[in-house]
Design a protein around this motif. Structure first.
Motif, mmCIF file in Angstrom:
data_model
loop_
_atom_site.group_PDB
_atom_site.id
_atom_site.type_symbol
_atom_site.label_atom_id
_atom_site.label_comp_id
_atom_site.label_asym_id
_atom_site.label_seq_id
_atom_site.Cartn_x
_atom_site.Cartn_y
_atom_site.Cartn_z
ATOM 1 N N VAL A 314 -12.597 -9.836 -4.409
ATOM 2 C CA VAL A 314 -11.309 -9.885 -5.115
ATOM 3 C C VAL A 314 -11.555 -9.854 -6.626
ATOM 4 O O VAL A 314 -10.912 -9.107 -7.367
ATOM 5 C CB VAL A 314 -10.517 -11.156 -4.703
ATOM 6 N N LEU A 315 -12.511 -10.641 -7.103
ATOM 7 C CA LEU A 315 -12.778 -10.693 -8.549
ATOM 8 C C LEU A 315 -13.258 -9.336 -9.067
ATOM 9 O O LEU A 315 -12.793 -8.849 -10.099
ATOM 10 C CB LEU A 315 -13.841 -11.764 -8.857
ATOM 11 N N THR A 316 -14.214 -8.726 -8.357
ATOM 12 C CA THR A 316 -14.742 -7.425 -8.799
ATOM 13 C C THR A 316 -13.622 -6.390 -8.839
ATOM 14 O O THR A 316 -13.470 -5.643 -9.810
ATOM 15 C CB THR A 316 -15.859 -6.955 -7.832
ATOM 16 N N SER A 317 -12.810 -6.381 -7.788
ATOM 17 C CA SER A 317 -11.765 -5.362 -7.687
ATOM 18 C C SER A 317 -10.677 -5.572 -8.731
ATOM 19 O O SER A 317 -10.258 -4.626 -9.402
ATOM 20 C CB SER A 317 -11.125 -5.409 -6.289
ATOM 21 N N LEU A 318 -10.214 -6.806 -8.875
ATOM 22 C CA LEU A 318 -9.130 -7.040 -9.828
ATOM 23 C C LEU A 318 -9.589 -6.785 -11.266
ATOM 24 O O LEU A 318 -8.821 -6.300 -12.099
ATOM 25 C CB LEU A 318 -8.584 -8.467 -9.694
ATOM 26 N N ALA A 319 -10.853 -7.100 -11.543
ATOM 27 C CA ALA A 319 -11.373 -6.822 -12.894
ATOM 28 C C ALA A 319 -11.249 -5.329 -13.187
ATOM 29 O O ALA A 319 -10.793 -4.922 -14.261
ATOM 30 C CB ALA A 319 -12.827 -7.266 -13.001
ATOM 31 N N GLY A 326 -8.175 4.697 -12.756
ATOM 32 C CA GLY A 326 -7.077 5.515 -12.234
ATOM 33 C C GLY A 326 -6.685 5.053 -10.837
ATOM 34 O O GLY A 326 -5.512 4.957 -10.493
ATOM 35 N N MET A 327 -7.701 4.780 -10.055
ATOM 36 C CA MET A 327 -7.447 4.294 -8.694
ATOM 37 C C MET A 327 -8.673 3.493 -8.227
ATOM 38 O O MET A 327 -9.782 3.760 -8.671
ATOM 39 C CB MET A 327 -7.221 5.477 -7.756
ATOM 40 N N LEU A 328 -8.412 2.534 -7.356
ATOM 41 C CA LEU A 328 -9.526 1.739 -6.819
ATOM 42 C C LEU A 328 -9.543 1.877 -5.303
ATOM 43 O O LEU A 328 -8.519 1.696 -4.643
ATOM 44 C CB LEU A 328 -9.323 0.267 -7.204
ATOM 45 N N ARG A 329 -10.732 2.232 -4.771
ATOM 46 C CA ARG A 329 -10.908 2.268 -3.309
ATOM 47 C C ARG A 329 -11.811 1.111 -2.943
ATOM 48 O O ARG A 329 -12.943 1.039 -3.435
ATOM 49 C CB ARG A 329 -11.657 3.526 -2.881
ATOM 50 N N VAL A 330 -11.319 0.254 -2.080
ATOM 51 C CA VAL A 330 -12.169 -0.851 -1.630
ATOM 52 C C VAL A 330 -12.635 -0.548 -0.213
ATOM 53 O O VAL A 330 -11.824 -0.294 0.678
ATOM 54 C CB VAL A 330 -11.413 -2.197 -1.691
ATOM 55 N N ARG A 343 -3.394 -9.011 -3.479
ATOM 56 C CA ARG A 343 -3.272 -9.319 -4.922
ATOM 57 C C ARG A 343 -2.937 -8.087 -5.759
ATOM 58 O O ARG A 343 -2.374 -8.208 -6.838
ATOM 59 C CB ARG A 343 -4.605 -9.907 -5.441
ATOM 60 N N ALA A 344 -3.340 -6.902 -5.259
ATOM 61 C CA ALA A 344 -3.113 -5.670 -6.033
ATOM 62 C C ALA A 344 -2.723 -4.558 -5.068
ATOM 63 O O ALA A 344 -3.586 -3.834 -4.557
ATOM 64 C CB ALA A 344 -4.368 -5.300 -6.815
ATOM 65 N N PRO A 345 -1.431 -4.411 -4.801
ATOM 66 C CA PRO A 345 -0.996 -3.455 -3.764
ATOM 67 C C PRO A 345 -1.358 -2.010 -4.075
ATOM 68 O O PRO A 345 -1.352 -1.156 -3.184
ATOM 69 C CB PRO A 345 0.531 -3.636 -3.733
ATOM 70 N N GLU A 346 -1.691 -1.704 -5.333
ATOM 71 C CA GLU A 346 -2.042 -0.319 -5.686
ATOM 72 C C GLU A 346 -3.429 0.083 -5.185
ATOM 73 O O GLU A 346 -3.790 1.263 -5.216
ATOM 74 C CB GLU A 346 -1.955 -0.107 -7.207
ATOM 75 N N VAL A 347 -4.210 -0.860 -4.724
ATOM 76 C CA VAL A 347 -5.576 -0.561 -4.254
ATOM 77 C C VAL A 347 -5.513 0.137 -2.888
ATOM 78 O O VAL A 347 -4.715 -0.250 -2.037
ATOM 79 C CB VAL A 347 -6.388 -1.877 -4.153
#
Ligand SMILES: NC(=O)C1=CN([C@@H]2O[C@H](COP(=O)(O)OP(=O)(O)OC[C@H]3O[C@@H](n4cnc5c(N)ncnc54)[C@H](OP(=O)(O)O)[C@@H]3O)[C@@H](O)[C@H]2O)[C@@H](O)CC1
Ligand SMILES: [K+]
Length: 565
Positions: A314-319, A326-330, A343-347
């Motif tokens: 969560v910390l790595t992604s939200l940072a 532009g976009m985050l793929r987890v 926490r971040a619906p755009e992910v």
């Protein structure tokens, strides 16, 4: 733009043509005027005025002593009481004349008679301990490495006397200096006992509150060791013809050449050793252009955290989200994906193309990382490898058919770097964490050379080494950054910087670009951590820091350029 810092040899080489042209004296006058300006400013801010200030000058035999004496003459003309101690007996002739004419008092020096030298050292040390300002003009770029008596005796005696004074002051409430504030130590060009190129500190060395450096920033003032004892750096420009080489390096003068890295012997000693990165450089943080869309702006893939430690993911992604990807793929553990999306619906959690990967924080499953790592190595996708991904690296290096992508950044702390080196470096089988902590430059460069990746060695003073040996030195962050999860946030920021900053054009210096972007991520992490009490607090502050820099520019920072008046 980061600013370059050079080896002593490079600075001396750049000075030589000017000395040959007979401009030595005028350079020294400019240097001394800048030095005097800084001293006056320090004295005014500490005690309101210069008149009556007690100044002790430690002057060595070379031009460093000359700078100190000319500056002291300037201060004496303005009413300061100047006492000069010349432990080696010899002094720069013009500097001595100027200081004498201005009324400076010279302590007897008889360096050739050991007992007399010791008596002088004790007297000078006592006076220095009580002075408002001490000018260290013993040695500069002409210093040979070891400090022996009488220099070591003098510095040692002064520091011991200063300690006794401050204990006495604390016990009795007495004033230690004429204005009651603590003493100001100003180092001329470089604190004596500190290697101007490598930052290595000898057993005895000066600790300065301010170092006024001339002509070019000296690399050693910005590297671990020297940076801790140089205080604030003030820079006086002398108009030397010293500029970063066109291709950006690899200038490694001053350190022994390491295996896998080019030797400097045949090159002119003119390139920078270190790029100094400051808060003002955050203006270069990659931002979207008017025609960017989410893909061109940069997509970051993250594999971080695990069922056991979802928080790291969560910390790595939200940072990364707050830093403006532009976009985050987890990818990786479903538990982490769910926690991040909550926490971040755009992910997004579907697999797909990415422009960079951050992997390894919070112990993700090795097979999750391996699946994407081999593909990334094949396609040359920039990588940030942290914690668990670093542990995979030795195995990966031994089986990979291609080298790591040239924009790969490893983000170990000293323990992880030790672990990595003991596994990949035959000569480092017995290395321990203490070895790495006591010579971080050497070992970060070693790991970079052996892996072909940029190494970001985390610590109080985070340091970044490129495989060719170039170094980036971001200014250090607040102590509050040493908190659980802080490294996970940094890994996300470095990933975001690579994903967004290496586009749209491929760069002709991929490792240098990755290192510079990683340095910006360190600075952003530092700034976001200024008021934060936890890693979550750092994450929350990231967007606000970037917005502030965009709208009003970084505050409270500067390069410390001093103009001689
Ligand atoms: N050049 C320029 O254009 C400008 C230069 N500028 C200034 O000049 C500084 C460099 O000056 P520099 O070359 O005179 O050398 P510096 O550091 O003063 O020392 C040399 C003397 O110290 C001695 N010595 C050395 N190590 C020692 C040791 N461990 N223990 C004992 N003694 C030791 C050495 O002795 P030797 O080695 O010859 O036996 C020699 O006598 C530079 O830092 C800046 O401040 C500015 O004015 C701007 C223009
Ligand atoms: K000095």
């Amino acid at each position: 733009m980061p600013v370059p810092a050079y080896s002593a040899a490079a600075v001396r080489a750049a000075e030589q043509p000017l000395l040959d042209a007979g401009r030595g004296e005028s350079l020294m006058r400019t240097a001394a005027a800048g030095l005097a300006t800084v001293c006056r400013r320090e004295l005014r801010s500490a005690r309101g005025r210069i008149t009556g200030a007690r100044i002790v000058v430690f002057a060595g035999p070379g031009s460093n002593g000359g700078d100190a004496l000319l500056a002291a003459a300037n201060l004496a003309h303005r009413g300061a009481h100047v006492t000069v101690s010349a432990p080696l007996g010899r002094l720069h002739a013009e500097g001595r004349r100027a200081a004498r004419r201005a009324g400076a008092l010279f302590l007897d020096s008889a360096a050739d008679v050991e007992t007399a030298a010791e008596a002088t050292a004790a007297e000078a040390a006592g006076l220095a301990a009580e002075a408002d300002l001490v000018l260290d003009g013993l040695l500069g770029t002409g210093a040979r490495p070891r400090l022996d008596p009488p220099l070591s005796t003098l510095i040692h005696a002064w520091q011991a006397a200063a300690r006794r004074r401050s204990v006495q002051q604390a016990n009795t409430g007495q004033r230690s200096t004429s204005h009651g504030a603590s003493q100001i130590v100003v180092a001329v060009d470089v604190p004596t006992g500190v290697d101007a190129t490598t930052g290595e500190c000898g057993d005895v060395h000066v600790r300065a509150d301010v170092t006024v450096t001339f002509g070019a920033r000296k690399a050693g003032l910005h590297l671990p060791g020297g940076a801790e004892v140089s205080g604030r750096i003030e820079y006086v420009d002398l108009g030397l013809d010293l500029h970063p080489s066109e291709d950006g390096g690899p200038p490694l003068d001053g350190w022994p050449s390491l295996e896998g890295q080019p030797s400097r012997e045949s090159e002119a000693a003119s390139g920078p050793e270190v790029w100094v990165v400051d808060d003002v450089d955050l203006r270069d943080w990659p931002r979207p252009g008017p025609h960017d869309h989410k893909y061109t702006r940069g997509v970051l893939g993250v594999i971080a955290g695990s069922r056991q430690f979802p928080g790291a993911g969560v910390l790595t992604s939200l940072a990364a989200v707050h830093a403006g990807v532009g976009m985050l793929r987890v990818q990786g553990a479903g538990t982490v994906q769910d926690a991040v999306v909550a926490r971040a619906p755009e992910v997004v959690t579907t697999p797909g193309r990415v422009q960079a990967w951050t992997m390894g924080s919070g112990a993700p499953e090795p097979h999750d990382m391996m699946e994407f790592l081999s593909e990334a190595i094949g396609t040359g996708t920039p990588l940030v490898l942290d914690a668990g991904a670093l542990a995979l690296l030795p195995a990966l290096l031994s089986v990979a058919t291609s080298p790591l992508p040239s924009c790969t950044v490893l983000t170990p702390h000293a323990g992880e770097l030790t672990e990595l080196l003991t596994r990949i470096d035959d000569e480092a089988a017995d290395l321990d964490r203490g070895d790495v902590e006591s010579d971080p430059v050497r070992w970060a460069r070693r790991a970079a050379g052996l892996t072909g990746a940029v190494v970001l060695l985390k610590g109080h003073r985070t340091l970044i080494a490129a495989p060719d040996g170039r170094l980036w030195a971001p200014t250090p962050g607040p102590p509050g950054l040493a908190t659980a999860g802080s490294g996970d946030v940094l890994a996300g920021l470095v990933g975001a910087a690579l994903a967004t900053g290496l586009r749209p054009d491929p760069t002709d210096d991929p490792a240098g670009s990755a290192a510079a972007l990683a340095a910006l991520a360190v600075i952003l992490h530092n700034r976001a951590g200024r008021f934060a009490r936890s890693a979550s607090g750092i994450v929350e502050a990231i967007a606000a820091e970037l917005a502030e820099i965009e709208h009003v520019g970084p505050t409270g920072t500067g390069r410390g350029d001093t103009h001689a008046r």
